[in-house]
Scaffold this motif. Structure first.
Motif, PDB file in Angstrom:
ATOM      1  N   LYS A 114      76.000 -23.013 -13.704  1.00 53.21           N
ATOM      2  CA  LYS A 114      76.851 -22.478 -12.639  1.00 53.21           C
ATOM      3  C   LYS A 114      76.185 -21.253 -12.044  1.00 53.21           C
ATOM      4  CE  LYS A 114      79.742 -19.676 -15.683  1.00 53.21           C
ATOM      5  NZ  LYS A 114      81.098 -19.405 -16.131  1.00 53.21           N
ATOM      6  N   LYS A 115      76.441 -21.060 -10.771  1.00 57.58           N
ATOM      7  CA  LYS A 115      75.890 -19.925 -10.058  1.00 57.58           C
ATOM      8  C   LYS A 115      76.741 -18.708 -10.385  1.00 57.58           C
ATOM      9  CE  LYS A 115      74.510 -18.422  -5.495  1.00 57.58           C
ATOM     10  NZ  LYS A 115      74.451 -18.756  -4.096  1.00 57.58           N
ATOM     11  N   LEU A 116      76.088 -17.626 -10.731  1.00 56.27           N
ATOM     12  CA  LEU A 116      76.809 -16.386 -11.076  1.00 56.27           C
ATOM     13  C   LEU A 116      76.664 -15.360  -9.974  1.00 56.27           C
ATOM     14  CD1 LEU A 116      75.774 -16.097 -14.821  1.00 56.27           C
ATOM     15  CD2 LEU A 116      77.853 -17.074 -13.859  1.00 56.27           C
TER      16      LEU A 116
END
Length: 133
Positions: free
Chosen positions: A131-133
């Motif tokens: 997932k993109k943080l």
């Protein structure tokens, strides 16, 4: 069994004339249990059985799981380019361990085997998340 004539008894089973007996399908290149056990020891990452129907035959080929860090990206590249035959070709040409050689020699059978081999790529991707943080 009104009005139906009995044809003959085989192995305790009574066949009716109206029943059709399906011919046996030849299993070409099917590995023995001993071969599979041997391959599992040699290739602990797993082996994959490819089964390709061909008329009155089922043809079998066996490849080791694609875990090579150099080959896996090549195969995935072909999948992303929507060319599963090329991806399967990478697997068959580099990971073949046994089975019916016609799967590699006959163009139609080769293409079918490549498509089946390409389907196995998803099995080589470990479960996880990103997932993109």
């Amino acid at each position: 069994m009104k009005g139906e004539e009995l044809e003959e008894k085989k192995g305790g089973n009574t066949l009716l004339k109206s029943e059709k007996v399906k011919p046996l399908i030849a299993q070409v290149g099917k590995a023995t249990e001993a071969q599979i056990a041997d391959w599992k020891q040699k290739y602990p990452d797993g082996i994959i059985e490819l089964q390709i129907p061909d008329g009155e035959h089922n043809r079998f080929g066996y490849v080791k799981s694609l875990t090579d860090r150099n080959l896996f990206p090549v195969a995935i590249k072909f999948i992303s380019e929507k060319n599963p035959v090329k991806a399967g070709q990478v697997i068959l040409q580099n990971n073949w361990i046994g089975g019916d050689e016609n799967l590699k020699l006959n163009d139609r059978l080769f293409n079918d085997a490549c498509l089946k081999a390409a389907e196995t790529l998803a099995d080589n991707i470990s479960a996880g998340t990103a997932k993109k943080l």
